[in-house]
Design an enzyme around this catalytic site. Structure first.
Site, short mmCIF file in Angstrom:
data_model
loop_
_atom_site.label_atom_id
_atom_site.label_comp_id
_atom_site.label_asym_id
_atom_site.label_seq_id
_atom_site.Cartn_x
_atom_site.Cartn_y
_atom_site.Cartn_z
CG ASP A 97 42.64 79.90 -35.48
OD1 ASP A 97 43.04 80.33 -34.37
OD2 ASP A 97 42.87 78.75 -35.87
CG ASP A 100 39.15 76.39 -26.83
OD1 ASP A 100 37.94 76.42 -26.63
OD2 ASP A 100 39.83 75.36 -26.68
N GLY A 102 41.94 80.66 -24.00
CA GLY A 102 42.53 81.99 -23.86
C GLY A 102 44.00 81.95 -23.48
NE ARG A 162 45.76 73.90 -40.89
CZ ARG A 162 45.81 74.19 -39.59
NH1 ARG A 162 45.08 75.17 -39.11
NH2 ARG A 162 46.58 73.49 -38.78
P1 IMP Z 1 43.52 78.34 -26.47
O1 IMP Z 1 42.67 79.59 -26.54
O2 IMP Z 1 44.88 78.57 -25.91
O3 IMP Z 1 42.80 77.23 -25.77
O4 IMP Z 1 43.79 77.76 -27.91
C1 IMP Z 1 43.35 78.28 -29.06
C2 IMP Z 1 43.88 77.43 -30.19
O5 IMP Z 1 43.36 76.09 -30.13
C3 IMP Z 1 43.40 78.00 -31.50
O6 IMP Z 1 44.32 78.91 -32.04
C4 IMP Z 1 43.22 76.77 -32.35
O7 IMP Z 1 44.43 76.47 -33.00
C5 IMP Z 1 42.89 75.66 -31.39
N1 IMP Z 1 41.43 75.42 -31.32
C6 IMP Z 1 40.61 75.70 -30.30
N2 IMP Z 1 39.34 75.33 -30.56
C7 IMP Z 1 39.36 74.82 -31.81
C8 IMP Z 1 38.32 74.26 -32.67
O8 IMP Z 1 37.13 74.17 -32.35
N3 IMP Z 1 38.75 73.84 -33.90
C9 IMP Z 1 40.03 73.91 -34.32
N4 IMP Z 1 41.02 74.43 -33.54
C10 IMP Z 1 40.69 74.86 -32.30
MG MG Z 2 45.53 78.74 -33.66
#
Ligand code: IMP
Ligand code: MG
Length: 172
Positions: A97, A100, A102, A162
């Site tokens: 989805d 962020d 990464g 969601r």
């Molecule tokens: P990262 O890239 O490991 O930091 O995490 C990504 C995950 O954090 C995504 O798959 C989402 O589940 C959650 N996430 C990051 N930013 C958002 C946001 O703005 N809204 C809702 N979920 C988010």
């Molecule tokens: Mg996610």
């Protein structure tokens, strides 16, 4: 009460998903595709995306949590629900989805290679590129979005929102 404001409309999202589906159908016309959808956030994007791919697709789901920089075990991946089909020697598209920091997606990619995947492409509908801590190549990206907390189109805040059809910014 939270304030929710639209950032990207349903119409814009669906047009983009159609475009990504076409692109994937072009890129993979020689072979089969295995989609690995990252739960829970990408269930709506996955449902729309696969219906815009005109090739045989296998679909599996995975749920994971990765500990961010705020914890000691930074970047460690915990699989909470694992894929139920073999991925050895397959061409995988990991569907997210939002990317962020990464950390989650790069660990999931490594995990699929550990299981013997032949190739792993990353497809995300939203990318908060400003927040990146771990460099990761995104093969298919819908929208680069600003550094705001967003909900809708599968994304949640406290397990809610969601089901919104558009992408919204949420402020507390
Ligand atoms: P990262 O890239 O490991 O930091 O995490 C990504 C995950 O954090 C995504 O798959 C989402 O589940 C959650 N996430 C990051 N930013 C958002 C946001 O703005 N809204 C809702 N979920 C988010
Ligand atoms: Mg996610």
């Amino acid at each position: 009460m939270e304030k929710v404001e639209e950032l990207i409309s349903e119409k814009e999202i669906l047009a983009k998903v159609e475009e990504i589906g076409k692109q994937i159908s072009d890129d993979f016309k020689e072979g089969d595709i295995t989609i690995v959808s990252v739960l829970k956030g990408s269930f709506i994007f996955t449902a729309d995306l696969v219906r815009n791919i005109n090739l045989p697709v296998e679909i599996a789901f995975i749920a994971a949590s990765s500990y961010g920089a705020s914890t000691v075990s930074s970047g460690e991946l915990k699989i909470r629900y694992d894929i139920d089909i073999p991925v050895k020697d397959k061409d995988i598209i990991l569907v997210e989805d939002i990317v962020d920091t990464g950390l989650t997606i790069s660990r999931l990619k490594e995990y699929l290679f550990e299981l013997g995947a032949k190739s792993v492409k990353i497809c995300t509908i939203f990318d908060k590129v400003e927040r990146r801590e771990k460099q990761v190549d995104i093969d298919y990206c819908g929208f680069v979005i600003p550094n705001e907390f967003v909900v809708g189109y599968g994304l949640d805040y406290n397990n809610k929102y969601r089901n919104l059809k558009n992408l919204c910014k949420i402020t507390m």
